[in-house]
Design a protein around this motif. Structure first.
Motif, mmCIF file in Angstrom:
data_model
loop_
_atom_site.group_PDB
_atom_site.id
_atom_site.type_symbol
_atom_site.label_atom_id
_atom_site.label_comp_id
_atom_site.label_asym_id
_atom_site.label_seq_id
_atom_site.Cartn_x
_atom_site.Cartn_y
_atom_site.Cartn_z
ATOM 1 N N GLY A 141 -21.968 -9.865 3.371
ATOM 2 C CA GLY A 141 -21.774 -10.410 2.026
ATOM 3 C C GLY A 141 -21.592 -9.324 0.983
ATOM 4 O O GLY A 141 -20.700 -9.405 0.128
ATOM 5 N N MET A 142 -22.413 -8.267 1.059
ATOM 6 C CA MET A 142 -22.284 -7.172 0.097
ATOM 7 C C MET A 142 -20.996 -6.394 0.304
ATOM 8 O O MET A 142 -20.329 -5.997 -0.656
ATOM 9 N N LEU A 143 -20.613 -6.164 1.562
ATOM 10 C CA LEU A 143 -19.361 -5.450 1.839
ATOM 11 C C LEU A 143 -18.152 -6.233 1.315
ATOM 12 O O LEU A 143 -17.155 -5.636 0.894
ATOM 13 N N THR A 144 -18.245 -7.548 1.335
ATOM 14 C CA THR A 144 -17.126 -8.373 0.868
ATOM 15 C C THR A 144 -17.029 -8.398 -0.644
ATOM 16 O O THR A 144 -15.939 -8.289 -1.223
ATOM 17 N N ILE A 145 -18.158 -8.530 -1.328
ATOM 18 C CA ILE A 145 -18.137 -8.773 -2.776
ATOM 19 C C ILE A 145 -18.099 -7.479 -3.580
ATOM 20 O O ILE A 145 -17.681 -7.484 -4.750
ATOM 21 N N MET A 146 -18.505 -6.341 -2.986
ATOM 22 C CA MET A 146 -18.616 -5.106 -3.756
ATOM 23 C C MET A 146 -17.300 -4.631 -4.365
ATOM 24 O O MET A 146 -17.273 -4.211 -5.536
ATOM 25 N N PRO A 147 -16.160 -4.656 -3.641
ATOM 26 C CA PRO A 147 -14.908 -4.224 -4.288
ATOM 27 C C PRO A 147 -14.575 -5.035 -5.536
ATOM 28 O O PRO A 147 -14.057 -4.475 -6.520
ATOM 29 N N PHE A 148 -14.872 -6.324 -5.525
ATOM 30 C CA PHE A 148 -14.612 -7.155 -6.710
ATOM 31 C C PHE A 148 -15.509 -6.746 -7.869
ATOM 32 O O PHE A 148 -15.077 -6.717 -9.023
ATOM 33 N N LEU A 149 -16.763 -6.406 -7.578
ATOM 34 C CA LEU A 149 -17.670 -5.963 -8.635
ATOM 35 C C LEU A 149 -17.186 -4.654 -9.246
ATOM 36 O O LEU A 149 -17.279 -4.454 -10.460
ATOM 37 N N VAL A 150 -16.666 -3.759 -8.410
ATOM 38 C CA VAL A 150 -16.149 -2.474 -8.906
ATOM 39 C C VAL A 150 -14.940 -2.701 -9.808
ATOM 40 O O VAL A 150 -14.812 -2.087 -10.876
ATOM 41 N N ILE A 151 -14.036 -3.573 -9.386
ATOM 42 C CA ILE A 151 -12.848 -3.867 -10.205
ATOM 43 C C ILE A 151 -13.251 -4.500 -11.528
ATOM 44 O O ILE A 151 -12.750 -4.131 -12.600
ATOM 45 N N PHE A 152 -14.183 -5.461 -11.469
ATOM 46 C CA PHE A 152 -14.661 -6.096 -12.710
ATOM 47 C C PHE A 152 -15.325 -5.071 -13.622
ATOM 48 O O PHE A 152 -15.152 -5.112 -14.844
ATOM 49 N N SER A 153 -16.075 -4.139 -13.026
ATOM 50 C CA SER A 153 -16.767 -3.125 -13.817
ATOM 51 C C SER A 153 -15.768 -2.215 -14.535
ATOM 52 O O SER A 153 -15.921 -1.936 -15.733
ATOM 53 N N TYR A 190 -8.355 3.436 -5.226
ATOM 54 C CA TYR A 190 -8.701 3.260 -3.821
ATOM 55 C C TYR A 190 -9.930 4.079 -3.444
ATOM 56 O O TYR A 190 -10.778 3.626 -2.665
ATOM 57 N N MET A 191 -10.044 5.272 -4.007
ATOM 58 C CA MET A 191 -11.205 6.105 -3.728
ATOM 59 C C MET A 191 -12.489 5.439 -4.227
ATOM 60 O O MET A 191 -13.521 5.459 -3.551
ATOM 61 N N SER A 192 -12.411 4.840 -5.401
ATOM 62 C CA SER A 192 -13.562 4.126 -5.951
ATOM 63 C C SER A 192 -13.964 2.954 -5.060
ATOM 64 O O SER A 192 -15.152 2.725 -4.810
ATOM 65 N N LEU A 193 -12.978 2.231 -4.539
ATOM 66 C CA LEU A 193 -13.268 1.084 -3.675
ATOM 67 C C LEU A 193 -13.839 1.533 -2.326
ATOM 68 O O LEU A 193 -14.760 0.905 -1.798
ATOM 69 N N ILE A 194 -13.302 2.629 -1.776
ATOM 70 C CA ILE A 194 -13.808 3.135 -0.498
ATOM 71 C C ILE A 194 -15.256 3.589 -0.638
ATOM 72 O O ILE A 194 -16.119 3.278 0.205
ATOM 73 N N LYS A 195 -15.547 4.317 -1.711
ATOM 74 C CA LYS A 195 -16.922 4.763 -1.938
ATOM 75 C C LYS A 195 -17.861 3.577 -2.105
ATOM 76 O O LYS A 195 -18.984 3.586 -1.594
ATOM 77 N N SER A 196 -17.406 2.545 -2.802
ATOM 78 C CA SER A 196 -18.267 1.385 -3.045
ATOM 79 C C SER A 196 -18.619 0.661 -1.748
ATOM 80 O O SER A 196 -19.696 0.081 -1.625
ATOM 81 N N GLU A 197 -17.711 0.694 -0.754
ATOM 82 C CA GLU A 197 -18.011 0.046 0.522
ATOM 83 C C GLU A 197 -19.140 0.781 1.247
ATOM 84 O O GLU A 197 -20.023 0.150 1.841
ATOM 85 N N PHE A 198 -19.111 2.116 1.223
ATOM 86 C CA PHE A 198 -20.206 2.883 1.812
ATOM 87 C C PHE A 198 -21.522 2.588 1.090
ATOM 88 O O PHE A 198 -22.566 2.408 1.724
ATOM 89 N N PHE A 199 -21.458 2.555 -0.235
ATOM 90 C CA PHE A 199 -22.666 2.294 -1.011
ATOM 91 C C PHE A 199 -23.177 0.869 -0.776
ATOM 92 O O PHE A 199 -24.393 0.633 -0.757
ATOM 93 N N SER A 239 -24.634 10.650 -0.491
ATOM 94 C CA SER A 239 -23.339 10.278 0.092
ATOM 95 C C SER A 239 -22.225 10.382 -0.932
ATOM 96 O O SER A 239 -21.072 10.653 -0.566
ATOM 97 N N ASP A 240 -22.541 10.214 -2.214
ATOM 98 C CA ASP A 240 -21.527 10.341 -3.261
ATOM 99 C C ASP A 240 -20.956 11.754 -3.289
ATOM 100 O O ASP A 240 -19.746 11.949 -3.468
ATOM 101 N N VAL A 241 -21.822 12.738 -3.100
ATOM 102 C CA VAL A 241 -21.362 14.135 -3.095
ATOM 103 C C VAL A 241 -20.376 14.369 -1.953
ATOM 104 O O VAL A 241 -19.287 14.920 -2.145
ATOM 105 N N PHE A 242 -20.739 13.910 -0.749
ATOM 106 C CA PHE A 242 -19.885 14.156 0.414
ATOM 107 C C PHE A 242 -18.603 13.330 0.359
ATOM 108 O O PHE A 242 -17.531 13.813 0.716
ATOM 109 N N LEU A 243 -18.705 12.078 -0.087
ATOM 110 C CA LEU A 243 -17.514 11.235 -0.146
ATOM 111 C C LEU A 243 -16.536 11.739 -1.197
ATOM 112 O O LEU A 243 -15.315 11.708 -0.998
ATOM 113 N N THR A 244 -17.060 12.203 -2.334
ATOM 114 C CA THR A 244 -16.183 12.729 -3.372
ATOM 115 C C THR A 244 -15.428 13.962 -2.877
ATOM 116 O O THR A 244 -14.227 14.122 -3.115
#
Length: 248
Positions: A141-153, A190-199, A239-244
């Motif tokens: 559920g979190m993996l599905t909804i997180m990209p939408f939250l990032v876009i809304f943010s 896309y980078m923001s969305l990829i990072k958000s999936e890990f988070f 993980s933000d440091v390494f993903l960035t």
């Protein structure tokens, strides 16, 4: 001794995730739980995401105008830096830190209460894979909804910046628009969305582990909830440091 303790916890976490990512025994029940968790953890968080993003976008725009803008720089620089900050860090990393407090404590306290009231033990006695039944819908559920939250943010943060331009008259809206459009790189989205999936995986799986493995009474549920939020936040920052570095 401390390293041994951490390795033991890591091993228990990996073993729990191995049980979690099994094929659900009843797919219809899983889909029902999946939709429920997506609404409870993600949709119910939209309000706080929009509220915080709007005001943070406004504050970033004001700060950029007051502290960076100068006669030696183009007038669109405030809009440009506002966009970069929102896309690269705030909407993915900082917003996930905020959600770690809201969603993580919710997951840890829910599973911890089920553990101390022996509801999880009852599921195990009935032959149900309790880890898959309880944890997998939350993670998916979190993996599905997180990209939408990032876009809304991101979108709401830009609206907040426009609010300061139109209402606060901090800078002309045309200059803000020019800065938002200047040298736009779609990969940053896309980078923001990829990072958000890990988070999102960290936010859902780590508190689930903390709550699922609670030992003792109700006092330990509160401690597990606190540990879940702290651990999730630290892991997100690491993980933000390494993903960035990896995605840049």
């Amino acid at each position: 001794m401390l390293i041994t303790k951490w390795l033991t916890i890591l091993g228990r976490y990996v073993m729990l995730m191995g049980r979690t990512f099994a094929v659900p025994e009843r797919m219809r029940m899983f889909l029902k739980q999946y939709v429920k968790e997506m609404a409870q953890l993600g949709v119910n968080s939209i309000g706080i995401v929009l509220l915080i993003s709007f005001f943070i976008g406004a504050v970033i725009c004001i700060q950029m105008k007051l502290n960076i803008q100068s006669p030696w720089m183009p007038r669109w620089v405030s809009g440009y830096t506002t966009r970069e900050i929102l896309l690269l860090e705030f909407s993915s990393s900082i917003m996930c830190l905020i959600l770690a407090g809201k969603v993580g404590s919710n997951i840890a306290s829910e599973l911890g209460t089920m553990r101390v009231t022996q509801q999880i033990d009852a599921l195990e006695i009935m032959g149900v894979n309790s880890a898959c039944y309880l944890i997998l819908p939350k993670i998916m559920g979190m993996l599905t909804i997180m990209p939408f939250l990032v876009i809304f943010s991101s979108a709401t943060g830009i609206l907040g910046a426009y609010g300061t331009a139109f209402v606060g008259h901090v800078l002309p809206p045309d200059d803000l628009t020019l800065g938002l459009q200047h040298s736009f790189n779609p990969w940053f989205v896309y980078m923001s969305l990829i990072k958000s999936e890990f988070f999102a995986f960290i936010i859902s799986s780590v508190p689930a582990f903390c709550g699922y493995t609670v030992e003792g009474g109700s006092v330990n549920v509160g401690k597990a909830s606190t540990d879940a939020v702290v651990t999730s936040s630290v892991l997100i920052l690491f993980s933000d440091v390494f993903l960035t570095q990896l995605l840049s």
